[in-house]
Design a protein around this motif. Sequence first.
Motif, PDB file in Angstrom:
ATOM      1  N   VAL A  93       0.869  -1.174   0.000  1.00  0.00           N
ATOM      2  CA  VAL A  93       0.000   0.000   0.000  1.00  0.00           C
ATOM      3  C   VAL A  93       0.908   1.227   0.000  1.00  0.00           C
ATOM      4  CG1 VAL A  93      -1.916  -1.129   1.203  1.00  0.00           C
ATOM      5  CG2 VAL A  93      -0.133  -0.001   2.538  1.00  0.00           C
ATOM      6  N   PRO A  94       0.427   2.385  -0.479  1.00  0.00           N
ATOM      7  CA  PRO A  94       1.248   3.603  -0.454  1.00  0.00           C
ATOM      8  C   PRO A  94       1.685   3.949   0.966  1.00  0.00           C
ATOM      9  CG  PRO A  94      -0.709   3.911  -1.814  1.00  0.00           C
ATOM     10  CD  PRO A  94      -0.888   2.607  -1.103  1.00  0.00           C
ATOM     11  N   TRP A  95       2.822   4.644   1.094  1.00  0.00           N
ATOM     12  CA  TRP A  95       3.354   4.950   2.420  1.00  0.00           C
ATOM     13  C   TRP A  95       2.377   5.755   3.256  1.00  0.00           C
ATOM     14  CZ3 TRP A  95       3.755   9.946   3.953  1.00  0.00           C
ATOM     15  CH2 TRP A  95       3.780  10.935   2.951  1.00  0.00           C
ATOM     16  N   TRP A  96       1.652   6.687   2.587  1.00  0.00           N
ATOM     17  CA  TRP A  96       0.695   7.505   3.337  1.00  0.00           C
ATOM     18  C   TRP A  96      -0.477   6.673   3.838  1.00  0.00           C
ATOM     19  CZ3 TRP A  96      -3.955   7.149   0.988  1.00  0.00           C
ATOM     20  CH2 TRP A  96      -3.981   6.894  -0.400  1.00  0.00           C
ATOM     21  N   ASP A  97      -0.874   5.646   3.066  1.00  0.00           N
ATOM     22  CA  ASP A  97      -1.959   4.762   3.490  1.00  0.00           C
ATOM     23  C   ASP A  97      -1.513   3.920   4.675  1.00  0.00           C
ATOM     24  OD1 ASP A  97      -4.428   3.539   3.502  1.00  0.00           O
ATOM     25  OD2 ASP A  97      -3.905   2.075   1.966  1.00  0.00           O
ATOM     26  N   SER A  98      -0.250   3.536   4.665  1.00  0.00           N
ATOM     27  CA  SER A  98       0.297   2.774   5.782  1.00  0.00           C
ATOM     28  C   SER A  98       0.258   3.593   7.071  1.00  0.00           C
ATOM     29  CB  SER A  98       1.736   2.354   5.456  1.00  0.00           C
ATOM     30  OG  SER A  98       2.261   1.524   6.462  1.00  0.00           O
ATOM     31  N   LEU A  99       0.653   4.871   6.971  1.00  0.00           N
ATOM     32  CA  LEU A  99       0.623   5.743   8.152  1.00  0.00           C
ATOM     33  C   LEU A  99      -0.810   6.008   8.607  1.00  0.00           C
ATOM     34  CD1 LEU A  99       3.395   8.346   7.236  1.00  0.00           C
ATOM     35  CD2 LEU A  99       3.563   6.367   8.750  1.00  0.00           C
ATOM     36  N   LEU A 100      -1.709   6.219   7.642  1.00  0.00           N
ATOM     37  CA  LEU A 100      -3.113   6.415   7.984  1.00  0.00           C
ATOM     38  C   LEU A 100      -3.705   5.160   8.621  1.00  0.00           C
ATOM     39  CD1 LEU A 100      -4.579   8.395   4.926  1.00  0.00           C
ATOM     40  CD2 LEU A 100      -4.331   9.199   7.287  1.00  0.00           C
ATOM     41  N   GLY A 101      -3.265   3.988   8.146  1.00  0.00           N
ATOM     42  CA  GLY A 101      -3.741   2.734   8.732  1.00  0.00           C
ATOM     43  C   GLY A 101      -3.350   2.613  10.187  1.00  0.00           C
ATOM     44  N   ALA A 102      -2.090   2.944  10.493  1.00  0.00           N
ATOM     45  CA  ALA A 102      -1.621   2.884  11.879  1.00  0.00           C
ATOM     46  C   ALA A 102      -2.351   3.905  12.740  1.00  0.00           C
ATOM     47  CB  ALA A 102      -0.110   3.121  11.925  1.00  0.00           C
ATOM     48  N   ALA A 103      -2.501   5.135  12.215  1.00  0.00           N
ATOM     49  CA  ALA A 103      -3.144   6.198  12.986  1.00  0.00           C
ATOM     50  C   ALA A 103      -4.625   5.914  13.216  1.00  0.00           C
ATOM     51  CB  ALA A 103      -2.977   7.538  12.254  1.00  0.00           C
ATOM     52  N   SER A 104      -5.325   5.473  12.167  1.00  0.00           N
ATOM     53  CA  SER A 104      -6.759   5.214  12.306  1.00  0.00           C
ATOM     54  C   SER A 104      -7.020   3.996  13.177  1.00  0.00           C
ATOM     55  CB  SER A 104      -7.402   5.021  10.928  1.00  0.00           C
ATOM     56  OG  SER A 104      -6.794   3.946  10.226  1.00  0.00           O
ATOM     57  N   GLY A 105      -6.188   2.963  13.047  1.00  0.00           N
ATOM     58  CA  GLY A 105      -6.346   1.782  13.893  1.00  0.00           C
ATOM     59  C   GLY A 105      -6.179   2.121  15.358  1.00  0.00           C
ATOM     60  N   PHE A 106      -5.188   2.972  15.648  1.00  0.00           N
ATOM     61  CA  PHE A 106      -4.955   3.384  17.037  1.00  0.00           C
ATOM     62  C   PHE A 106      -6.061   4.304  17.534  1.00  0.00           C
ATOM     63  CE2 PHE A 106      -3.335   6.360  20.175  1.00  0.00           C
ATOM     64  CZ  PHE A 106      -2.761   5.518  21.113  1.00  0.00           C
ATOM     65  N   ALA A 107      -6.400   5.328  16.729  1.00  0.00           N
ATOM     66  CA  ALA A 107      -7.359   6.338  17.175  1.00  0.00           C
ATOM     67  C   ALA A 107      -8.743   5.748  17.423  1.00  0.00           C
ATOM     68  CB  ALA A 107      -7.446   7.463  16.145  1.00  0.00           C
ATOM     69  N   LEU A 108      -9.216   4.929  16.494  1.00  0.00           N
ATOM     70  CA  LEU A 108     -10.555   4.366  16.628  1.00  0.00           C
ATOM     71  C   LEU A 108     -10.678   3.534  17.896  1.00  0.00           C
ATOM     72  CD1 LEU A 108     -13.380   3.731  15.554  1.00  0.00           C
ATOM     73  CD2 LEU A 108     -12.380   1.853  14.233  1.00  0.00           C
ATOM     74  N   LEU A 109      -9.721   2.647  18.114  1.00  0.00           N
ATOM     75  CA  LEU A 109      -9.813   1.784  19.297  1.00  0.00           C
ATOM     76  C   LEU A 109      -9.525   2.536  20.582  1.00  0.00           C
ATOM     77  CD1 LEU A 109      -9.520  -0.428  16.926  1.00  0.00           C
ATOM     78  CD2 LEU A 109      -8.983  -1.927  18.848  1.00  0.00           C
ATOM     79  N   ALA A 110      -8.667   3.569  20.519  1.00  0.00           N
ATOM     80  CA  ALA A 110      -8.404   4.375  21.709  1.00  0.00           C
ATOM     81  C   ALA A 110      -9.672   5.109  22.147  1.00  0.00           C
ATOM     82  CB  ALA A 110      -7.284   5.368  21.430  1.00  0.00           C
ATOM     83  N   ILE A 111     -10.425   5.636  21.178  1.00  0.00           N
ATOM     84  CA  ILE A 111     -11.692   6.308  21.498  1.00  0.00           C
ATOM     85  C   ILE A 111     -12.673   5.332  22.125  1.00  0.00           C
ATOM     86  CG2 ILE A 111     -13.719   7.428  20.486  1.00  0.00           C
ATOM     87  CD1 ILE A 111     -11.800   8.648  18.400  1.00  0.00           C
ATOM     88  N   ILE A 112     -12.771   4.129  21.541  1.00  0.00           N
ATOM     89  CA  ILE A 112     -13.685   3.117  22.084  1.00  0.00           C
ATOM     90  C   ILE A 112     -13.263   2.712  23.489  1.00  0.00           C
ATOM     91  CG2 ILE A 112     -14.494   0.738  21.798  1.00  0.00           C
ATOM     92  CD1 ILE A 112     -14.318   1.175  18.780  1.00  0.00           C
ATOM     93  N   ALA A 113     -11.948   2.588  23.705  1.00  0.00           N
ATOM     94  CA  ALA A 113     -11.439   2.218  25.027  1.00  0.00           C
ATOM     95  C   ALA A 113     -11.782   3.288  26.066  1.00  0.00           C
ATOM     96  CB  ALA A 113      -9.931   2.000  24.968  1.00  0.00           C
ATOM     97  N   LEU A 114     -11.679   4.563  25.673  1.00  0.00           N
ATOM     98  CA  LEU A 114     -11.996   5.648  26.599  1.00  0.00           C
ATOM     99  C   LEU A 114     -13.491   5.709  26.888  1.00  0.00           C
ATOM    100  CD1 LEU A 114      -9.675   8.486  25.221  1.00  0.00           C
ATOM    101  CD2 LEU A 114      -9.431   7.245  27.384  1.00  0.00           C
ATOM    102  N   VAL A 115     -14.298   5.582  25.844  1.00  0.00           N
ATOM    103  CA  VAL A 115     -15.751   5.666  26.009  1.00  0.00           C
ATOM    104  C   VAL A 115     -16.297   4.493  26.810  1.00  0.00           C
ATOM    105  CG1 VAL A 115     -17.964   5.651  24.779  1.00  0.00           C
ATOM    106  CG2 VAL A 115     -16.068   7.045  23.931  1.00  0.00           C
ATOM    107  N   SER A 116     -15.774   3.296  26.503  1.00  0.00           N
ATOM    108  CA  SER A 116     -16.275   2.081  27.166  1.00  0.00           C
ATOM    109  C   SER A 116     -15.689   1.889  28.554  1.00  0.00           C
ATOM    110  CB  SER A 116     -15.965   0.856  26.303  1.00  0.00           C
ATOM    111  OG  SER A 116     -14.560   0.665  26.190  1.00  0.00           O
ATOM    112  N   GLN A 117     -14.660   2.685  28.913  1.00  0.00           N
ATOM    113  CA  GLN A 117     -14.023   2.603  30.230  1.00  0.00           C
ATOM    114  C   GLN A 117     -13.586   1.181  30.565  1.00  0.00           C
ATOM    115  OE1 GLN A 117     -16.819   4.355  32.990  1.00  0.00           O
ATOM    116  NE2 GLN A 117     -16.229   6.443  32.430  1.00  0.00           N
ATOM    117  N   GLY A 118     -12.760   0.631  29.689  1.00  0.00           N
ATOM    118  CA  GLY A 118     -12.213  -0.701  29.942  1.00  0.00           C
ATOM    119  C   GLY A 118     -12.782  -1.783  29.062  1.00  0.00           C
TER     120      GLY A 118
END
Length: 255
Positions: free
Chosen positions: A149-174
């Motif tokens: 995949v393009p380098w920018w897509d790779s970085l977006l993949g890492a960022a979106s994978g982290f951000a989405l689950l981090a938000i869910i982790a914060l909202v769900s409180q564990g």
Amino acid sequence: MDFLLSNVANFYIFLLGLVLGSFYNVVGLRVSEGQSIITPPSHCPSCGRRLTIRDLVPVFSYLFLRGRCRTCHVRISPIYPIIEASTGLLFLFSFLRATSIEEMLAGWLLVSLLMIVLVTDLTEMMIPDKILIWFLAFFIIFRGIYHLVPWWDSLLGAASGFALLAIIALVSQGGMGGGDVKLFAVMGLLVGMKIVLLGFFFSTLFGAIIGVGGLLTGLIRRRQPVPFVPFIVLGMLTAFFFGDQLISLYLNLLF
């Protein structure tokens, strides 16, 4: 002749997966317990007897010994043959399905990471940072050599994978563990944004279906901790191998 060579190649790819699956069991079990993956040599965790070559043949040793230690007869966890057989089959499937060497290697890397963290999650309900750091290094090297995949897509993949689950982790409180968050970030670097987000969607879908089924049948109790990595394995592999076809099918149904 071509048919024979093809079958020989398939056999050796499957054998490679079996052997690596056996190693991934060792890595998953020892790293989660803070032990070296090199020493001591493989041994029975119950009686301590050092295992011989005939005890270490992937899948077949387990079947031959009927799932028990040769010496003390304590039952051996079925996780061992399951991981070995699954790795062998998934390596072969990646090889048969790939249209390029980088796609095959990416499949093997993804399968390897998922099999190891599956072991740690099933046995200790954790995803060790040490494993994620090692695979992060492997993925960076892979991305530097191949451009699945393009380098920018790779970085977006890492960022979106982290951000989405981090938000869910914060909202769900564990409700979502930190290990899951970091795992999706690392996988996103390898597969890109589209596949990692689709993989998360399928992971939650499989988790919901199997979870509800388990509650209805009594196999799972309310508030019982359930490992999430098995669903991540199913979801990410579905997205990686069939994501483009499923997206096209969905769009065709809409339009």
